[in-house]
Design a protein around this motif. Structure first.
Motif, PDB file in Angstrom:
ATOM      1  N   LEU A 177       0.772  -1.257  -0.010  1.00  0.00           N
ATOM      2  CA  LEU A 177       0.063   0.045  -0.084  1.00  0.00           C
ATOM      3  C   LEU A 177       0.939   1.210   0.105  1.00  0.00           C
ATOM      4  CD1 LEU A 177      -2.475  -0.929   2.800  1.00  0.00           C
ATOM      5  CD2 LEU A 177      -3.069  -1.095   0.562  1.00  0.00           C
ATOM      6  N   THR A 178       0.357   2.108  -0.892  1.00  0.00           N
ATOM      7  CA  THR A 178       0.865   3.592  -0.586  1.00  0.00           C
ATOM      8  C   THR A 178       0.036   4.460  -0.406  1.00  0.00           C
ATOM      9  OG1 THR A 178       0.768   3.924  -3.038  1.00  0.00           O
ATOM     10  CG2 THR A 178       2.856   2.924  -2.241  1.00  0.00           C
ATOM     11  N   TYR A 179       0.307   5.574   0.252  1.00  0.00           N
ATOM     12  CA  TYR A 179      -0.643   6.648   0.596  1.00  0.00           C
ATOM     13  C   TYR A 179      -0.406   7.914   0.140  1.00  0.00           C
ATOM     14  CZ  TYR A 179      -1.056   2.941   4.293  1.00  0.00           C
ATOM     15  OH  TYR A 179      -1.149   1.935   4.852  1.00  0.00           O
ATOM     16  N   GLU A 180      -1.464   8.912   0.133  1.00  0.00           N
ATOM     17  CA  GLU A 180      -1.294  10.084  -0.610  1.00  0.00           C
ATOM     18  C   GLU A 180      -0.086  10.959  -0.242  1.00  0.00           C
ATOM     19  OE1 GLU A 180      -3.337  11.733  -3.152  1.00  0.00           O
ATOM     20  OE2 GLU A 180      -4.086   9.829  -3.334  1.00  0.00           O
ATOM     21  N   SER A 181       0.437  10.692   1.141  1.00  0.00           N
ATOM     22  CA  SER A 181       1.539  11.386   1.704  1.00  0.00           C
ATOM     23  C   SER A 181       2.766  10.695   1.336  1.00  0.00           C
ATOM     24  CB  SER A 181       1.343  11.435   3.330  1.00  0.00           C
ATOM     25  OG  SER A 181       1.371  10.087   3.691  1.00  0.00           O
ATOM     26  N   GLY A 182       2.745   9.589   0.777  1.00  0.00           N
ATOM     27  CA  GLY A 182       3.948   9.001   0.277  1.00  0.00           C
ATOM     28  C   GLY A 182       4.425   7.970   1.174  1.00  0.00           C
ATOM     29  N   GLU A 183       3.793   7.674   2.240  1.00  0.00           N
ATOM     30  CA  GLU A 183       4.425   6.486   3.180  1.00  0.00           C
ATOM     31  C   GLU A 183       3.707   5.176   2.475  1.00  0.00           C
ATOM     32  OE1 GLU A 183       3.075   4.892   7.719  1.00  0.00           O
ATOM     33  OE2 GLU A 183       2.528   6.938   7.288  1.00  0.00           O
ATOM     34  N   MET A 184       4.224   4.162   2.742  1.00  0.00           N
ATOM     35  CA  MET A 184       4.197   2.861   2.073  1.00  0.00           C
ATOM     36  C   MET A 184       4.221   1.630   3.255  1.00  0.00           C
ATOM     37  SD  MET A 184       6.368   0.995  -0.775  1.00  0.00           S
ATOM     38  CE  MET A 184       8.039   1.134  -0.150  1.00  0.00           C
ATOM     39  N   SER A 185       3.430   0.864   2.973  1.00  0.00           N
ATOM     40  CA  SER A 185       3.193  -0.191   3.935  1.00  0.00           C
ATOM     41  C   SER A 185       2.888  -1.599   3.227  1.00  0.00           C
ATOM     42  CB  SER A 185       1.786   0.034   4.878  1.00  0.00           C
ATOM     43  OG  SER A 185       1.998   1.001   5.499  1.00  0.00           O
ATOM     44  N   ILE A 186       3.483  -2.787   4.204  1.00  0.00           N
ATOM     45  CA  ILE A 186       3.373  -3.983   3.513  1.00  0.00           C
ATOM     46  C   ILE A 186       2.787  -4.847   4.531  1.00  0.00           C
ATOM     47  CG2 ILE A 186       4.428  -5.937   2.567  1.00  0.00           C
ATOM     48  CD1 ILE A 186       6.728  -4.126   1.760  1.00  0.00           C
ATOM     49  N   PHE A 187       1.520  -5.536   4.227  1.00  0.00           N
ATOM     50  CA  PHE A 187       0.728  -6.358   5.207  1.00  0.00           C
ATOM     51  C   PHE A 187       0.687  -7.697   4.600  1.00  0.00           C
ATOM     52  CE2 PHE A 187      -0.513  -2.007   5.953  1.00  0.00           C
ATOM     53  CZ  PHE A 187      -0.925  -1.789   7.188  1.00  0.00           C
ATOM     54  N   LYS A 188       0.343  -8.570   5.599  1.00  0.00           N
ATOM     55  CA  LYS A 188      -0.001  -9.918   5.372  1.00  0.00           C
ATOM     56  C   LYS A 188      -1.469  -9.974   5.382  1.00  0.00           C
ATOM     57  CE  LYS A 188       1.548 -14.186   4.892  1.00  0.00           C
ATOM     58  NZ  LYS A 188       2.813 -14.724   3.986  1.00  0.00           N
ATOM     59  N   PHE A 189      -2.183 -10.555   4.159  1.00  0.00           N
ATOM     60  CA  PHE A 189      -3.679 -10.453   4.250  1.00  0.00           C
ATOM     61  C   PHE A 189      -4.270 -11.783   4.611  1.00  0.00           C
ATOM     62  CE2 PHE A 189      -7.697 -11.648   2.036  1.00  0.00           C
ATOM     63  CZ  PHE A 189      -8.589 -10.725   2.851  1.00  0.00           C
ATOM     64  N   ASP A 190      -4.823 -12.141   5.603  1.00  0.00           N
ATOM     65  CA  ASP A 190      -5.320 -13.249   6.460  1.00  0.00           C
ATOM     66  C   ASP A 190      -6.798 -13.489   5.786  1.00  0.00           C
ATOM     67  OD1 ASP A 190      -6.000 -15.264   7.903  1.00  0.00           O
ATOM     68  OD2 ASP A 190      -5.541 -14.604   9.731  1.00  0.00           O
ATOM     69  N   GLU A 191      -6.829 -14.637   5.022  1.00  0.00           N
ATOM     70  CA  GLU A 191      -7.880 -15.021   4.278  1.00  0.00           C
ATOM     71  C   GLU A 191      -9.141 -15.579   5.160  1.00  0.00           C
ATOM     72  OE1 GLU A 191      -9.101 -15.791   0.303  1.00  0.00           O
ATOM     73  OE2 GLU A 191      -6.977 -15.924  -0.182  1.00  0.00           O
ATOM     74  N   ILE A 192      -8.496 -15.999   6.305  1.00  0.00           N
ATOM     75  CA  ILE A 192      -9.605 -16.768   7.400  1.00  0.00           C
ATOM     76  C   ILE A 192     -10.349 -15.608   8.088  1.00  0.00           C
ATOM     77  CG2 ILE A 192      -9.626 -18.336   9.229  1.00  0.00           C
ATOM     78  CD1 ILE A 192      -7.343 -19.853   7.918  1.00  0.00           C
ATOM     79  N   GLU A 193      -9.255 -14.819   8.700  1.00  0.00           N
ATOM     80  CA  GLU A 193      -9.944 -13.868   9.688  1.00  0.00           C
ATOM     81  C   GLU A 193     -10.335 -12.456   8.729  1.00  0.00           C
ATOM     82  OE1 GLU A 193     -10.461 -14.212  12.641  1.00  0.00           O
ATOM     83  OE2 GLU A 193      -9.646 -16.057  12.748  1.00  0.00           O
ATOM     84  N   LEU A 194      -9.904 -12.517   7.509  1.00  0.00           N
ATOM     85  CA  LEU A 194     -10.096 -11.369   6.631  1.00  0.00           C
ATOM     86  C   LEU A 194      -9.714 -10.048   7.422  1.00  0.00           C
ATOM     87  CD1 LEU A 194     -14.010 -12.061   5.415  1.00  0.00           C
ATOM     88  CD2 LEU A 194     -11.874 -12.716   4.429  1.00  0.00           C
ATOM     89  N   ASN A 195      -8.245 -10.062   7.475  1.00  0.00           N
ATOM     90  CA  ASN A 195      -7.624  -9.082   8.112  1.00  0.00           C
ATOM     91  C   ASN A 195      -6.454  -8.922   7.772  1.00  0.00           C
ATOM     92  OD1 ASN A 195      -7.474  -6.865  10.111  1.00  0.00           O
ATOM     93  ND2 ASN A 195      -8.363  -7.719  11.592  1.00  0.00           N
ATOM     94  N   LEU A 196      -5.757  -7.879   7.973  1.00  0.00           N
ATOM     95  CA  LEU A 196      -4.444  -7.256   7.586  1.00  0.00           C
ATOM     96  C   LEU A 196      -3.405  -7.716   8.914  1.00  0.00           C
ATOM     97  CD1 LEU A 196      -4.934  -4.409   5.351  1.00  0.00           C
ATOM     98  CD2 LEU A 196      -4.790  -6.835   4.595  1.00  0.00           C
ATOM     99  N   ILE A 197      -2.248  -8.356   8.735  1.00  0.00           N
ATOM    100  CA  ILE A 197      -1.315  -8.495   9.494  1.00  0.00           C
ATOM    101  C   ILE A 197      -0.104  -7.507   9.129  1.00  0.00           C
ATOM    102  CG2 ILE A 197       0.318 -10.055  10.766  1.00  0.00           C
ATOM    103  CD1 ILE A 197      -1.642 -12.240  10.040  1.00  0.00           C
ATOM    104  N   ASN A 198       0.098  -6.544  10.288  1.00  0.00           N
ATOM    105  CA  ASN A 198       1.398  -5.600   9.878  1.00  0.00           C
ATOM    106  C   ASN A 198       2.508  -6.539   9.692  1.00  0.00           C
ATOM    107  OD1 ASN A 198       2.754  -3.586   9.426  1.00  0.00           O
ATOM    108  ND2 ASN A 198       1.972  -2.216  11.505  1.00  0.00           N
ATOM    109  N   GLU A 199       3.153  -6.270   8.686  1.00  0.00           N
ATOM    110  CA  GLU A 199       4.393  -6.813   8.433  1.00  0.00           C
ATOM    111  C   GLU A 199       5.584  -5.706   8.339  1.00  0.00           C
ATOM    112  OE1 GLU A 199       5.444  -9.134   4.515  1.00  0.00           O
ATOM    113  OE2 GLU A 199       4.738 -10.637   5.857  1.00  0.00           O
TER     114      GLU A 199
END
Length: 1386
Positions: A177-199
């Motif tokens: 993911l990138t944001y309008e401000s320029g910050e970038m994030s990488i997450f792990k998507f959990d298909e069972i819990e349907l949530n993002l794990i901060n990586e």
């Protein structure tokens, strides 16, 4: 959704004229291109491989559903019948948050969620399991959607900043993911819990403001780049992710759009104006360039990075494995794509699709806007391929198709990676294979008409006439069928049935026909033009009634105020919204403008008012509200605060929205036969598409209704022979109870409407007939069978379809898929199974309409044969067989023509498809079967049970061989019957159980199923167990009338008995049984009446074997009786009990199923029936059994003939006086059944005074029963072959019997000794009855036997003709098969 509601599409102009593209998407197989356009429309182009290696882009489908521009697009795989494609559906999201799932093959709308998002979604990612969508856009939130339902499963907020770009790496489920401000994030998507794990969350030292794309290197997953409009930054997860390893600034004057990796170290970037560049990560010294003639000398230690089939950029494979530096890695431009299409302004953006094939071929498509019109450019090249593989698979083809210009090549040196001297040495230019405007791809070429002759507005009236407005200001009124025959842009004013209205001086913008305010009101037309005038016309005379010139621009939309929303001051009014931001209100009675509101500062969006108020509120798009006082017609105030503006609008009772080019078709009336609407791709432009939206089912029902009312056939010419059609569904039994269409009503009154559009007063029925013929012509496919074309034109009077008329599909919520014109009509049968099924059902449903005409029978059979049987072989291997799922939907349709069409196609398709294809269908639907839990029944499980049940009932060998599968299907069908699912599915399940009983019988309890279906057949008596008020006389009279009503030309009732004899017989049975009931109930002679259930089963096998000599294949009809015959057979006799009442449709189907079961397994049926007659404790069940017996006696006597002795015994035992209340309640039902048996079969006889009944069995015995005691009284033994006829003498002292096989008549005197009577009275078992011998016997000649040369006799003929007639107490006459007689004196 109903696919019988059909959009007939009239393509009036090139749809790509000045149409601006937004986004493009290719399928992985590079066989389809999806392009979205500025107006929200989506086009699907078929990519066709040409013999010269080029590609052809063929417009195929136009998808209408979005009201705003599509902002996100992706391809998914849905679980669809007979679909093995990795991508078979499109999911699109528009600016207003609406999400739609489209079928990729035929474009029909599968699912729609309107305004699901409040934000604009710009990115869609499909998860690894393909079950979910991850959506993001101009929002801080991430939405998780279900692919199957489009429901939001989860909303995730991970940052307070808007997400600018998103990318999911499926292999590891990492979400970048990138944001309008320029910050970038990488997450792990959990298909069972349907949530993002901060990586990883990193704030980049060098920010990426407003990134537009994240691209992950599929050859090296640690590498990815982030693209903004002016810079490309590349990162490595192995290195410091905070610093880019490479940076590429966009070329001067250009803006980056997207990019894609071609290998671990090569990638491609393109700009918004289709400038495409290829880069290599590394020094140019690592690269070399060789020409086509030298490539074979290059070994596989090298790899081709980039090739245009003339020259190749290569490098050592070891170079691709070199580690990258943390920052400032060098890069080399190695290629560029040329194009002759150059944008003229910065707003002409393009979208590029880059797809890689399995053979290392890279396809690039650019969809570029030039002056607001789109064009396509296509390039192809090779990338990341071994030299040997290239030489083996691609070189010969390349040499054949490429030029031999090797001026850019250089000799191969000892070291391939020798440094080159300049960038040109390792630079290639790729020329496009094709460049074309989208307008040039359109298959129908329109003439260059003068601009003034182009259609700009359209409406209709009376469902039979259509009105067109033109650029010149002219208005033309004509019959509805004219567009199906002529080009509406070139119609001459001198056409007989075209009426022209002249009043406007420039382009007509809008047309509107309001509803009549009363039956005597005028039929009016409102028209508006760019000359700023509005005219009200009288459609019956063509005269101007009123002209209004107070506008500065045209009226874009007219709206009639609904009756329930008029209020006190707006009764019978039409509202006109003008483009000059003014609003006028016209009164239909006064025919004048009564209010005119003007001076609004921005575009008007809606008009609101309270029903009891005298103020009207005009809201503009700037949220301001102008409040007008109606009585004084002045502006009261203007409210600019958005909050208070909304409050005022919300407090109003009525709101009318201004939306002149509305593309929301969800509010179309699906029950109406016809709706006509234009499709504007560009506001105020030429109309490219006119849709004739027709309810095929309602149309067929109305035509059949009209036939019955007018007693006319649907002939092609007024003077052709007429014939009344019957047996079809009508508005009374399937659709509207009355004909609500104005055109139909006028036809039924034989009216000749002489208004404009019909100046000659031609009968409206002729206009309607002509229109229906042309609809049918449009459904057919022409020029694929010349012989059939000649039949349709010369014998049926049809016209070949115009090339610019196509048949589309309606999806959910009236979203449309419009089919583009093809160069060959056979292409329509290659679209999808759903499209094939939908169109074939419509064609075959229309066929009976034209079969009513005398002399058309053979021609109609040709059409049925062509489309129902031969079509697949004519079209070829790409033919899409009809969808079984779709055919199942109409297999039990309420309209008989549609039902029969679906069933015909079902049978034909089952006989044509391969075993492999059928196995795929079975495997697809099996998991959806529900066999034990009624609460789990869903729409799809019901469809699965019906579909598989239909296939199984057809006795398909593949299905029959699968024991477990058949067991599941039979249980699923029974679950549907036994539980209160929808009546339609229960009826279908009953029919399938009966039709496929031979298949299901090994897996079910046959007797229990028969009893279940009997309970649904509603065969019971009106009298209940406690009823004592029912009159036997009334019952007999009613039953007699019922019998007479059930007699038809095909029934096998013996007609020798006169009505008086029949009445006398029943009277004796009923009267004497009733009078002696009390005496018999106290008699000890009946105390030993048999109730042993095993006795019912004895002799079944022997009876069946003995019956084979009588059963001729021509006599035993294994086909089920039709619904119409069943309706006539027992409608009067079926007595309804309130606790057992079901619909008449279920009654008929259940009775038909019982007949089929009895035909397939007669012993089981008879055993069940007779067992229940003897042992059931429920009076209603016994009465139902007797009613069912009467049905078989009258309709299927040949089935029960071999079991008559067993049946008679069971019927007689129903009168057992030892069972409390049984005899009293059963007398009437038994009387009717015995009467039917005696009347129908010559081997059963009754004597009233003695109350005895005799039955001659197929074993040669004559059994005599005493009805007073309900027991067997005597056995007469003497015949060795089946007894054909028996009869009592008038005094009951003698019995005559005849065996046709023995050619022998015997005379009996059944007067046993005292011991014999005593034994017969106390025990009715076969072992204890003393058989009686005959006293006389007589041989019968061949003239009586009636044998033919083959020595065979029809059982039906025996039942109808053979009988005894007593002329005195001791003289009897035998009537033989041929009517000859033999007299016998005793």
């Amino acid at each position: 959704m109903s696919q019988l509601n059909t959009p007939f599409t009239y393509w009036n102009a090139n749809p790509f004229h000045k149409l601006k593209a937004v986004e493009a998407l290719c399928t992985k197989n590079f066989d389809n291109l999806i392009v979205t356009f500025k107006n929200g429309v989506i086009w699907i182009f078929k990519i066709i491989n040409k013999s010269n290696g080029k590609k052809e882009f063929m417009p195929t489908l136009c998808l209408l559903g979005h009201e705003t521009t599509v902002t996100a697009l992706t391809l998914v795989k849905l679980n669809v019948e007979l679909s093995n494609d990795d991508e078979n559906a499109i999911i699109s999201i528009s600016e207003d948050g609406t999400v739609i799932t489209w079928d990729l093959n035929d474009g029909h709308c599968i699912l729609k969620q309107k305004q699901l998002f409040n934000e604009i979604i710009t990115s869609i990612q499909v998860t690894k399991s393909r079950k979910y969508l991850i959506c993001s856009g101009y929002s801080c939130d991430i939405y998780i959607l279900s692919v199957d339902t489009l429901e939001i499963k989860q909303i995730i907020n991970i940052n307070n900043d808007w997400i600018s770009a998103m990318k999911l790496r499926n292999e590891t489920s990492e979400l970048y993911l990138t944001y309008e401000s320029g910050e970038m994030s990488i997450f792990k998507f959990d298909e069972i819990e349907l949530n993002l794990i901060n990586e990883e969350t990193k704030s980049n030292n060098q920010t990426i403001p407003k990134a537009i794309q994240i691209c992950i290197n599929e050859y090296n997953n640690d590498i990815f780049f982030v693209l903004s409009r002016d810079i490309c930054l590349m990162y490595s997860k192995k290195l410091n992710i905070e610093l880019p390893i490479l940076k590429i600034v966009s070329p001067q004057g250009h803006i980056w759009k997207k990019g894609k990796f071609l290998s671990s170290k090569t990638f491609i970037l393109w700009t918004t104006d289709s400038k495409i560049f290829v880069y290599y990560i590394g020094q140019k010294s690592e690269l070399s360039k060789v020409n086509e003639n030298q490539i074979s000398e290059v070994d596989d230690s090298n790899v081709i990075l980039f090739s245009n089939s003339e020259s190749h950029i290569i490098t050592k494979k070891s170079n691709l494995e070199l580690e990258l530096m943390e920052t400032n890695n060098p890069y080399t431009l190695i290629g560029e794509f040329s194009t002759s299409i150059n944008p003229h302004n910065p707003f002409d953006e393009a979208d590029v699709q880059c797809m890689k094939s399995n053979n290392s071929t890279i396809h690039i498509i650019s969809v570029q806007n030039i002056n607001n019109s789109a064009s396509i450019s296509y390039w192809s090249f090779y990338s990341y391929i071994d030299p040997s593989k290239y030489v083996t698979y691609h070189r010969k083809k390349s040499i054949d198709t490429s030029n031999s210009n090797n001026t850019d090549s250089f000799p191969i040196q000892a070291e391939i990676n020798t440094p080159t001297s300049s960038i040109e040495d390792v630079f290639l230019t790729i020329n496009p294979f094709c460049e074309t405007q989208l307008e040039e791809l359109w298959n129908v070429k329109f003439d260059n008409y003068p601009k003034k002759s182009l259609v700009t507005a359209v409406t209709s009236f009376s469902s039979l006439f259509i009105i067109f407005g033109y650029e010149s200001g002219m208005i033309k009124v004509m019959p509805l069928y004219y567009p199906f025959l002529y080009d509406i842009n070139s119609l001459s004013e001198s056409e007989n049935e075209v009426f022209t209205l002249n009043g406007h001086s420039s382009r007509v913008v809008s047309l509107f026909v309001p509803k009549k305010i009363n039956s005597n009101g005028k039929l009016l037309l409102f028209s508006s033009s760019t000359d700023a005038s509005t005219i009200i016309w009288d459609l019956e005379t063509g005269k101007q009634l009123y002209k209004y010139n107070e506008y500065t621009r045209a009226v874009a939309q007219f709206v009639q105020v609904p009756k329930e929303k008029e209020g006190d001051l707006l009764q019978n009014c039409v509202i006109a919204f003008s483009d000059d931001n003014s609003i006028s209100i016209f009164n239909l009675e006064k025919l004048e403008c009564i209010y005119h509101f003007t001076g609004h500062n921005s575009e008007v969006s809606r008009l609101s008012w309270k029903l009891d108020g005298d103020y009207i509120c005009v809201q503009c798009i700037d949220k301001s509200v102008s409040v007008w006082h109606l009585k004084s017609n002045h502006l009261d105030r203007i409210i600019t605060d958005p909050y208070y503006s909304e409050q005022i609008i919300d407090n109003c009772d009525v709101t009318i929205k201004f939306n002149p080019f509305n593309t929301d078709y969800s509010k179309l009336n699906n029950k109406q036969i016809l709706s006509i609407f234009p499709v504007y791709f560009i506001p105020y432009g030429q109309i490219p598409v006119i849709v004739f939206y027709i309810n095929i089912k309602q149309l067929i029902n109305e035509i059949n209704y009209f036939h019955r009312m007018s007693n006319s056939a649907y002939s092609s010419t007024p003077g052709s022979p007429k014939k009344i059609r019957s047996g079809r569904s009508s508005p009374e039994n399937g659709s509207n109870k009355t004909s609500k269409q104005l055109g139909i009503s006028l036809m039924l009154k034989s009216s000749h409407f002489k208004g404009i559009g019909n100046p000659n007063g031609k009968s409206l029925s002729n206009l309607y007939r002509r229109f229906t013929q042309l609809l049918f012509s449009s459904l057919l496919t022409w020029e694929i069978d010349t012989e059939l074309d000649n039949i349709c034109v010369k014998k049926i009077g049809l016209k070949p379809n115009r090339k610019n008329i196509t048949i589309g599909i309606k999806g959910v919520e009236n979203q449309f898929s419009l089919l583009a014109p093809f160069s060959s009509d056979d292409q329509v049968w290659k679209i999808s199974p759903l499209y094939t099924a939908s169109r074939l059902i419509k064609i075959l449903s229309f066929v009976p309409i034209f079969s009513a005409e005398k002399g058309n029978e053979d021609d109609v059979v040709s059409i049925i044969t062509h489309y129902g049987i031969m079509l697949s072989s004519i079209v070829g291997p790409d033919y899409n067989y009809p969808s079984f799922s779709h055919l199942t939907k109409y297999w039990l349709d309420s309209t008989n023509d549609i039902q029969q069409a679906a069933r015909c196609l079902y049978r034909s398709t089952l006989s044509k498809i391969t075993e492999k294809e059928l196995n795929r269908i079975l495997n697809y639907w099996e998991p959806y079967l529900i066999i034990d839990d009624p609460k789990s029944l869903t729409k799809i499980s019901l469809r699965a049970a019906m579909l598989l049940g239909i296939i199984g009932a057809d006795e398909n060998e593949l299905l029959k061989s699968n024991y477990n599968f058949c067991s599941k299907i039979s249980k699923a069908l029974l679950l549907i019957i036994e539980n209160k699912t929808s009546l339609q599915h229960r009826i279908a399940a009953v029919e399938l159980i009966g039709k496929g009983f031979l298949v299901w019988e090994p897996h079910i309890n046959g007797s229990a199923v028969i009893r279940l279906i009997m309970s649904l057949a509603n065969l019971g008596s009106n009298s209940t167990n406690n009823s004592t008020n029912t009159s036997p006389t009334n019952s007999i009279i009613s039953s007699k009338a019922s019998i007479n009503n059930n007699t038809n030309s095909t029934s096998n009732i013996n007609t020798t008995s006169t009505p008086s004899v029949s009445q006398s017989l029943k009277g004796q049975l009923n009267r004497q049984l009733t009078q002696k009931a009390n005496l018999s109930s106290n008699s000890t002679s009946a105390t030993m009446a048999s109730n042993n259930s095993s006795a019912i089963k004895n002799g079944t096998s022997s009876m069946e074997n003995r019956s084979t000599s009588f059963r001729n294949k021509n006599d035993i009809h294994t086909n089920s009786t039709t619904a119409d015959n069943l309706s006539q057979s027992n409608s009067a006799r079926a007595r309804t009990n309130s606790n057992h009442s079901v619909s008449s449709a279920m009654n008929l189907t259940a009775r038909q199923a019982l007949i089929q079961i009895a035909t397939y397994n007669t012993p089981l049926f008879i055993t069940t029936l007779t067992f229940d007659l003897v042992h059931s404790k429920n009076i209603y069940e016994r009465q139902s059994g007797l009613q069912l017996l009467s049905l078989f006696i009258n309709k299927k006597p040949l089935i029960i003939y071999p079991y008559l002795s067993k049946i008679v015994e069971a019927v007689v035992k129903s009168l057992d006086p030892n069972v409390p209340n049984m005899r009293e309640n059963m007398i009437q039902s038994v009387t009717l059944s015995l009467h039917d048996l005696v009347k129908k079969f010559p081997n059963i006889a009754f004597h009233g005074n003695s109350q005895r009944i005799a039955i001659g069995s197929i074993e040669g015995l004559i059994l005599i029963y005493d009805l007073k005691t309900g027991t067997r009284w005597q056995i007469l033994e003497g015949h060795q072959k089946p007894v054909t006829a028996v009869s009592f003498s008038p005094d009951g002292k003698l019995i005559a019997s005849y065996s046709l096989e023995e050619a022998l008549v015997r005379i009996w005197q059944p007067s046993p000794s005292f011991l014999g009577m005593l034994v017969g009275t106390f025990n009715s078992s076969d072992n204890n009855n003393a058989p009686m011998k005959s006293i006389r016997s007589y041989s019968v000649g061949t003239e009586i036997k009636g044998e033919n040369s083959e020595n065979t006799v029809s059982l039906n003929a025996i039942i109808e003709n053979v009988r005894f007639e007593w002329t005195s107490e001791n003289k009897v006459k035998l009537i033989g098969l041929r009517g000859s007689a033999m007299n016998v004196s005793v």
